[in-house]
Scaffold this motif. Structure first.
Motif, PDB file in Angstrom:
ATOM      1  N   SER A 173       2.526  53.851  19.791  1.00 40.73           N
ATOM      2  CA  SER A 173       3.531  54.211  18.786  1.00 40.73           C
ATOM      3  C   SER A 173       4.832  53.429  18.881  1.00 40.73           C
ATOM      4  CB  SER A 173       3.801  55.709  18.806  1.00 40.73           C
ATOM      5  OG  SER A 173       4.364  56.114  20.039  1.00 40.73           O
ATOM      6  N   SER A 174       5.425  53.305  20.067  1.00 36.84           N
ATOM      7  CA  SER A 174       6.716  52.620  20.122  1.00 36.84           C
ATOM      8  C   SER A 174       6.591  51.160  19.720  1.00 36.84           C
ATOM      9  CB  SER A 174       7.358  52.754  21.505  1.00 36.84           C
ATOM     10  OG  SER A 174       6.553  52.154  22.493  1.00 36.84           O
ATOM     11  N   SER A 175       5.493  50.517  20.098  1.00 39.49           N
ATOM     12  CA  SER A 175       5.287  49.121  19.716  1.00 39.49           C
ATOM     13  C   SER A 175       5.054  48.997  18.217  1.00 39.49           C
ATOM     14  CB  SER A 175       4.112  48.526  20.493  1.00 39.49           C
ATOM     15  OG  SER A 175       4.401  48.509  21.864  1.00 39.49           O
ATOM     16  N   LEU A 176       4.208  49.859  17.658  1.00 44.02           N
ATOM     17  CA  LEU A 176       3.964  49.819  16.217  1.00 44.02           C
ATOM     18  C   LEU A 176       5.238  50.062  15.417  1.00 44.02           C
ATOM     19  CD1 LEU A 176       0.608  51.801  16.058  1.00 44.02           C
ATOM     20  CD2 LEU A 176       0.946  49.444  15.311  1.00 44.02           C
ATOM     21  N   VAL A 177       5.947  51.112  15.762  1.00 44.52           N
ATOM     22  CA  VAL A 177       7.160  51.457  15.011  1.00 44.52           C
ATOM     23  C   VAL A 177       8.206  50.350  15.133  1.00 44.52           C
ATOM     24  CG1 VAL A 177       9.086  53.087  14.863  1.00 44.52           C
ATOM     25  CG2 VAL A 177       6.756  53.941  15.137  1.00 44.52           C
ATOM     26  N   GLY A 178       8.454  49.872  16.346  1.00 45.17           N
ATOM     27  CA  GLY A 178       9.461  48.836  16.546  1.00 45.17           C
ATOM     28  C   GLY A 178       9.126  47.530  15.861  1.00 45.17           C
ATOM     29  N   LEU A 179       7.890  47.080  16.027  1.00 47.89           N
ATOM     30  CA  LEU A 179       7.498  45.803  15.417  1.00 47.89           C
ATOM     31  C   LEU A 179       7.457  45.887  13.900  1.00 47.89           C
ATOM     32  CD1 LEU A 179       4.786  44.838  18.024  1.00 47.89           C
ATOM     33  CD2 LEU A 179       6.962  43.632  17.632  1.00 47.89           C
ATOM     34  N   LEU A 180       6.941  46.987  13.356  1.00 51.13           N
ATOM     35  CA  LEU A 180       6.921  47.135  11.899  1.00 51.13           C
ATOM     36  C   LEU A 180       8.327  47.218  11.327  1.00 51.13           C
ATOM     37  CD1 LEU A 180       3.834  49.482  11.492  1.00 51.13           C
ATOM     38  CD2 LEU A 180       3.999  47.072  10.819  1.00 51.13           C
ATOM     39  N   ARG A 181       9.254  47.849  12.069  1.00 49.39           N
ATOM     40  CA  ARG A 181      10.639  47.921  11.599  1.00 49.39           C
ATOM     41  C   ARG A 181      11.271  46.529  11.554  1.00 49.39           C
ATOM     42  NH1 ARG A 181      14.431  47.336   9.405  1.00 49.39           N
ATOM     43  NH2 ARG A 181      16.403  48.451   9.438  1.00 49.39           N
ATOM     44  N   VAL A 182      11.012  45.719  12.592  1.00 48.21           N
ATOM     45  CA  VAL A 182      11.541  44.353  12.601  1.00 48.21           C
ATOM     46  C   VAL A 182      10.926  43.543  11.472  1.00 48.21           C
ATOM     47  CG1 VAL A 182      11.552  42.192  13.926  1.00 48.21           C
ATOM     48  CG2 VAL A 182      12.211  44.340  15.027  1.00 48.21           C
ATOM     49  N   LEU A 183       9.625  43.659  11.267  1.00 47.49           N
ATOM     50  CA  LEU A 183       8.986  42.934  10.177  1.00 47.49           C
ATOM     51  C   LEU A 183       9.521  43.368   8.810  1.00 47.49           C
ATOM     52  CD1 LEU A 183       5.288  42.829  11.439  1.00 47.49           C
ATOM     53  CD2 LEU A 183       6.839  40.871  11.167  1.00 47.49           C
ATOM     54  N   ALA A 184       9.771  44.650   8.638  1.00 45.87           N
ATOM     55  CA  ALA A 184      10.295  45.162   7.363  1.00 45.87           C
ATOM     56  C   ALA A 184      11.688  44.622   7.072  1.00 45.87           C
ATOM     57  CB  ALA A 184      10.313  46.689   7.368  1.00 45.87           C
ATOM     58  N   GLY A 185      12.436  44.287   8.115  1.00 44.20           N
ATOM     59  CA  GLY A 185      13.802  43.793   7.945  1.00 44.20           C
ATOM     60  C   GLY A 185      13.902  42.299   7.740  1.00 44.20           C
ATOM     61  N   ARG A 186      12.778  41.614   7.732  1.00 41.27           N
ATOM     62  CA  ARG A 186      12.798  40.149   7.555  1.00 41.27           C
ATOM     63  C   ARG A 186      13.128  39.761   6.144  1.00 41.27           C
ATOM     64  NH1 ARG A 186       7.601  37.487  10.133  1.00 41.27           N
ATOM     65  NH2 ARG A 186       8.877  35.660  10.513  1.00 41.27           N
TER      66      ARG A 186
END
Length: 186
Positions: A173-186
């Motif tokens: 979960s922490s990896s999915l949430v963190g990485l998806l949040r960074v990708l969404a902010g690109r």
């Protein structure tokens, strides 16, 4: 977008909780709960210490990369890529935890971290909070000091993250949430 309004017809009432099992990492509680329609029953709650994680990125040769660790998670019997994460020690600032975990698990040091988001991984049964941070850039300081944390440490192109998720190689979960949040902010 407006804030959702809590509706009393769906809010549960907690009449009490009692511990079933306790240790330094997690507690299992039994909660006496009541639904709005009067239905009353016992419900398990798992309480864990708070954790902090950090998405570390850099730009190398014109492409954005993320620092990941490859490790086996015995509870799900799976090899996965993860961002550095760890439990927040008593009295420790969550940002300090994120910086400490990056260095201990990867051998890379980050100086400045910024809050990315806070989330609850399983709101219906797990009472815990994950604090996610972001760091841009890191300095290599040596081998990881946490010897049993990772099989390997790698800078992975950020453009490959969605493919790794689709392949089930990023699954916690922490990896999915963190990485998806960074990708969404690109």
């Amino acid at each position: 977008m407006s804030e959702p309004v809590a509706r009393s017809r769906s809010q549960w009432t907690v009449h009490g909780e009692r511990p079933v099992y306790e240790n330094p990492w997690l507690d299992v509680l039994m909660a006496d709960v009541e639904l709005a329609d009067g239905t009353r029953f016992e419900h398990h709650v798992v309480r864990t210490r708070e954790a902090a994680s950090c998405v570390v990125t850099r730009t190398e040769a014109g492409r954005e990369e993320v620092l990941l660790i490859w490790r086996h998670r015995f509870a799900i019997d799976k090899w996965v890529w993860e961002i550095p994460s760890g439990l927040i020690e008593e009295g420790e600032d969550p940002a300090d935890t994120a910086r400490r975990e990056v260095e201990e698990e990867t051998g890379w040091r980050v100086r400045e971290v910024t809050p990315l988001l806070t989330f609850h991984p399983v709101g219906g049964m797990l009472r815990t909070r994950y604090r996610l941070f972001r760091a841009v850039g890191a300095e290599y300081v040596g081998e990881p000091t946490e010897e049993n944390e990772a099989e390997k440490v790698a800078w992975v192109p950020l453009d490959e993250v969605l493919g790794l998720i689709d392949a089930g190689q990023i699954a916690t979960s922490s990896s999915l949430v963190g990485l998806l949040r960074v990708l969404a902010g690109r």
